[in-house]
Design a protein around this motif. Structure first.
Motif, mmCIF file in Angstrom:
data_model
loop_
_atom_site.group_PDB
_atom_site.id
_atom_site.type_symbol
_atom_site.label_atom_id
_atom_site.label_comp_id
_atom_site.label_asym_id
_atom_site.label_seq_id
_atom_site.Cartn_x
_atom_site.Cartn_y
_atom_site.Cartn_z
ATOM 1 N N GLY A 33 0.794 -1.223 0.000
ATOM 2 C CA GLY A 33 0.000 0.000 0.000
ATOM 3 C C GLY A 33 0.828 1.276 0.000
ATOM 4 O O GLY A 33 0.467 2.261 -0.661
ATOM 5 N N SER A 34 1.936 1.265 0.718
ATOM 6 C CA SER A 34 2.787 2.456 0.777
ATOM 7 C C SER A 34 3.292 2.836 -0.610
ATOM 8 O O SER A 34 3.487 4.028 -0.910
ATOM 9 N N ALA A 35 3.512 1.849 -1.464
ATOM 10 C CA ALA A 35 3.955 2.136 -2.830
ATOM 11 C C ALA A 35 2.805 2.699 -3.658
ATOM 12 O O ALA A 35 3.012 3.551 -4.527
ATOM 13 N N GLU A 72 -8.669 5.802 8.660
ATOM 14 C CA GLU A 72 -7.387 5.974 9.371
ATOM 15 C C GLU A 72 -7.145 4.766 10.266
ATOM 16 O O GLU A 72 -7.695 4.666 11.363
ATOM 17 N N THR A 73 -6.329 3.863 9.808
ATOM 18 C CA THR A 73 -6.085 2.610 10.520
ATOM 19 C C THR A 73 -5.350 2.829 11.844
ATOM 20 O O THR A 73 -5.409 1.991 12.734
ATOM 21 N N SER A 74 -4.663 3.947 11.968
ATOM 22 C CA SER A 74 -3.935 4.176 13.221
ATOM 23 C C SER A 74 -4.869 4.538 14.364
ATOM 24 O O SER A 74 -4.523 4.372 15.526
ATOM 25 N N GLN A 118 -3.915 -6.556 1.751
ATOM 26 C CA GLN A 118 -3.923 -7.359 2.983
ATOM 27 C C GLN A 118 -4.869 -6.866 4.054
ATOM 28 O O GLN A 118 -4.782 -7.288 5.189
ATOM 29 N N LYS A 119 -5.766 -5.941 3.704
ATOM 30 C CA LYS A 119 -6.694 -5.467 4.734
ATOM 31 C C LYS A 119 -8.061 -6.095 4.450
ATOM 32 O O LYS A 119 -8.186 -7.288 4.581
ATOM 33 N N CYS A 120 -9.059 -5.320 4.012
ATOM 34 C CA CYS A 120 -10.380 -5.937 3.857
ATOM 35 C C CYS A 120 -10.502 -6.828 2.618
ATOM 36 O O CYS A 120 -11.507 -7.516 2.463
#
Ligand SMILES: *Cc1c(COP(=O)(O)O)cnc(C)c1O
Length: 374
Positions: free
Chosen positions: A70-72, A146-148, A197-199
């Motif tokens: 995701g960061s990419a 916001e996952t954090s 890799q999340k939902c």
């Protein structure tokens, strides 16, 4: 010296990602590797684009998976769209908003920061004030989920405001895709990135992205070259679209793309709306159990993400001890607090395949036990 195969245990993954993976997705990974320019593989990639369009609710032709996490995908959006000197309004209400800001700065663009408290949604009023104060802004960037912190922002309203003031929108949907309502075309999102890799409950390492025609035009009309060769989407486009004349850019992660295809086939057959409902229902079950245990949510009810439940760690409870107890006695992973919330919060993910009755029941039972371990 001799080395053995690495055999991981079966864990139940209820943190901020990676999430539990449907066994169908894992078995797709083990299918035979074929060439990345094999006509059958090319056909699979074409289907993958259609499935991603469905997941994003978009007709954007340029809808693909970046061959990296995701960061990419985040970086791909910023490095392709921004040019030095561009003014970008960045909304920050948690860790991932600060990363967007970092991307803006590293692109040599000028960031205008709209800040909200951690644990709250992005405020449309503050965004509108910034848009009024900066009529020369070209982009608005914000994190949908916001996952954090576990806060869900009103992407529809934020995008409508950005459009009203003539800005293109860049949206982080890493945790929202598949878990909560998200409509790229209806809401006017110009550049969006997510994660596998999340939902979507796929293996980590892929980042679905989609660019609107306006975003593609912006990329085409750049005055400066895109600094990153690997993430230059005008080159990647030739690889993913080329119809019959697909040109080599990099070797696609063949088996990981089988897995993403399988995960999206599963999502498509369940139906997006059904998936959103399932996440909400499981969240309500979990929230009920948390309330009975006296665990308090960080985020006000209306702004809560169903797929990421952040709660305050009760006083007198040792964060690391409880989490390792859950891991060692229940094979259950929950998330620690991130950034400002490190040591203060737990983040319980109900993402994709983890949003099921059995996961909620296990988590509630394990936590109830864990909290009694002093
Ligand atoms: C996980 C996450 C990312 C980063 O994704 P990686 O796959 O870990 O690189 C970005 N934004 C949000 C909101 C996330 O939850």
């Amino acid at each position: 010296m001799s080395f053995q195969s690495f055999i991981p245990p079966h864990r139940t993954l209820m943190g901020p990602g990676p999430s539990d993976i449907n066994p169908r997705v894992l078995s797709a990974l083990a299918r035979p590797t074929i060439g990345h320019l094999d006509p059958l593989f090319v056909g699979m990639m074409d289907e993958l684009k259609q499935l991603l369009q469905y997941a994003f609710q978009t007709d954007n032709t340029f809808t693909i998976a970046v061959s990296a996490p995701g960061s990419a995908g985040m970086e791909a959006c910023f490095v392709n769209l921004l040019e030095p000197g561009d003014k970008v309004i960045v909304c920050i209400n948690g860790v991932f908003g600060t990363r967007m800001h970092e991307n803006v700065v590293r692109c040599g663009a000028e960031a205008v920061v709209v800040e909200d408290d951690w644990g709250r949604a992005v405020s449309p009023e503050k965004l509108e004030d910034a848009l009024k104060a900066h009529p020369d802004a070209k982009f608005v960037a914000f994190v949908h989920a916001e996952t954090s912190t576990g806060a869900l922002s009103d992407a529809k309203t934020l995008c409508a405001l950005a459009k009203q003031y003539g800005c293109l929108t860049i949206v982080d949907a890493v945790t929202s895709l598949g878990g909560v309502e998200l409509r790229v075309d209806d809401w006017g999102i110009d550049a969006i990135y997510s994660g596998s890799q999340k939902c979507l409950s796929c293996v980590p390492g892929l980042s679905p992205v989609s660019f609107s025609q306006a975003a593609v035009d912006t990329i085409k009309n750049r005055k400066t070259p895109i600094q990153s060769w690997f993430l230059d989407q005008s080159l990647v486009m030739g690889y993913w679209s080329g119809e019959g004349k697909r040109s080599y850019h990099h070797t696609a992660p063949v088996n990981s793309l089988y897995a993403l295809h399988e995960a999206l086939v599963i999502l498509h057959s369940e139906g997006l709306e059904n998936s959103w409902d399932r996440h909400r229902q499981q969240h309500q079950q979990l929230a009920k159990g948390f309330a009975e245990m006296g665990l308090d949510f960080i985020v006000p009810e209306k702004e809560r993400l169903p797929q990421l439940n952040s709660v305050w760690i009760p006083s007198g409870i040792d964060d690391a001890k409880v989490r390792s107890y859950l891991l060692n006695h229940y094979n259950l992973e929950i998330g620690a607090g991130l950034g400002n919330f490190a040591g203060k919060a737990w983040r319980v993910g109900l993402m994709g395949y983890a949003a099921r009755n059995e996961n909620v029941a296990l988590c509630l039972a394990a936590l109830a036990d864990g909290l009694t371990q002093k």
